[in-house]
Scaffold this motif. Sequence first.
Motif, PDB file in Angstrom:
ATOM      1  N   TRP A  79       0.842  -1.198   0.000  1.00 56.32           N
ATOM      2  CA  TRP A  79       0.000   0.000   0.000  1.00 56.32           C
ATOM      3  C   TRP A  79       0.881   1.254   0.000  1.00 56.32           C
ATOM      4  O   TRP A  79       0.604   2.219  -0.718  1.00 56.32           O
ATOM      5  CB  TRP A  79      -0.962  -0.010   1.177  1.00 56.32           C
ATOM      6  N   ASN A  80       1.946   1.251   0.790  1.00 55.74           N
ATOM      7  CA  ASN A  80       2.858   2.396   0.806  1.00 55.74           C
ATOM      8  C   ASN A  80       3.462   2.628  -0.581  1.00 55.74           C
ATOM      9  O   ASN A  80       3.549   3.770  -1.046  1.00 55.74           O
ATOM     10  CB  ASN A  80       3.958   2.188   1.845  1.00 55.74           C
ATOM     11  N   ALA A 111      -8.166   3.425   4.199  1.00 49.36           N
ATOM     12  CA  ALA A 111      -7.099   2.440   4.357  1.00 49.36           C
ATOM     13  C   ALA A 111      -6.868   2.273   5.851  1.00 49.36           C
ATOM     14  O   ALA A 111      -6.499   3.228   6.530  1.00 49.36           O
ATOM     15  CB  ALA A 111      -5.829   2.892   3.652  1.00 49.36           C
ATOM     16  N   LEU A 147      -8.000  -2.003   2.388  1.00 45.89           N
ATOM     17  CA  LEU A 147      -8.438  -0.873   1.570  1.00 45.89           C
ATOM     18  C   LEU A 147      -9.930  -0.982   1.313  1.00 45.89           C
ATOM     19  O   LEU A 147     -10.431  -2.055   0.971  1.00 45.89           O
ATOM     20  CB  LEU A 147      -7.713  -0.870   0.222  1.00 45.89           C
ATOM     21  N   VAL A 153      -5.026   5.044  -6.598  1.00 47.30           N
ATOM     22  CA  VAL A 153      -5.202   5.358  -5.177  1.00 47.30           C
ATOM     23  C   VAL A 153      -6.391   6.289  -4.968  1.00 47.30           C
ATOM     24  O   VAL A 153      -6.971   6.304  -3.885  1.00 47.30           O
ATOM     25  CB  VAL A 153      -3.915   5.923  -4.539  1.00 47.30           C
ATOM     26  N   THR A 154      -6.795   7.024  -5.993  1.00 45.36           N
ATOM     27  CA  THR A 154      -7.953   7.912  -5.869  1.00 45.36           C
ATOM     28  C   THR A 154      -9.264   7.137  -5.721  1.00 45.36           C
ATOM     29  O   THR A 154     -10.274   7.718  -5.337  1.00 45.36           O
ATOM     30  CB  THR A 154      -8.045   8.852  -7.083  1.00 45.36           C
ATOM     31  N   ARG A 203       0.766   4.108  -2.879  1.00 40.46           N
ATOM     32  CA  ARG A 203       0.527   5.537  -2.617  1.00 40.46           C
ATOM     33  C   ARG A 203       1.604   6.383  -3.259  1.00 40.46           C
ATOM     34  O   ARG A 203       1.325   7.431  -3.833  1.00 40.46           O
ATOM     35  CB  ARG A 203       0.450   5.793  -1.113  1.00 40.46           C
ATOM     36  N   GLY A 210       0.948   6.231  -7.034  1.00 40.96           N
ATOM     37  CA  GLY A 210      -0.357   6.728  -7.475  1.00 40.96           C
ATOM     38  C   GLY A 210      -1.317   5.628  -7.898  1.00 40.96           C
ATOM     39  O   GLY A 210      -2.467   5.893  -8.215  1.00 40.96           O
ATOM     40  N   HIS A 211      -0.830   4.384  -7.876  1.00 39.99           N
ATOM     41  CA  HIS A 211      -1.693   3.260  -8.235  1.00 39.99           C
ATOM     42  C   HIS A 211      -1.092   1.956  -7.694  1.00 39.99           C
ATOM     43  O   HIS A 211       0.103   1.882  -7.424  1.00 39.99           O
ATOM     44  CB  HIS A 211      -1.858   3.154  -9.750  1.00 39.99           C
TER      45      HIS A 211
END
Length: 112
Positions: A11-12, A94, A57, A88-89, A15, A18-19
């Motif tokens: 996940w980091n 999370a 998520l 990520v948008t 982020r 951006g995806h």
Amino acid sequence: MIYKLLPTTEWNDARAAGHLVGSAVDRQDGFIHLSGPDQVVETARRHFAGATGLTLLTVDPDRLGDRLRWEPSRGGALFPHLYGPLPVTAVVAAEALPVDVPAAEAVAALLG
């Protein structure tokens, strides 16, 4: 809403990029595995037993367009599969799971 359980490190990385491109299993299968609200606890139990350092998520399916498909999987149930990266948008929440609670129990507690 739909869900993705993954290592916090992934996940980091997502982020920062951006995806999310998905795990090794996702890439091998050609889509990102997601779960519906009635499926995510069993997914945690089956695929993340004993794992720590996880993040859940919450994803808005309306932000994924036609790359999201509901397809038969475990027991013939329809699961959400995303063909392409997860922006990520599209992630509306999370939540890091506690390390001292089994993943399935932690997910169940988060979803109430």
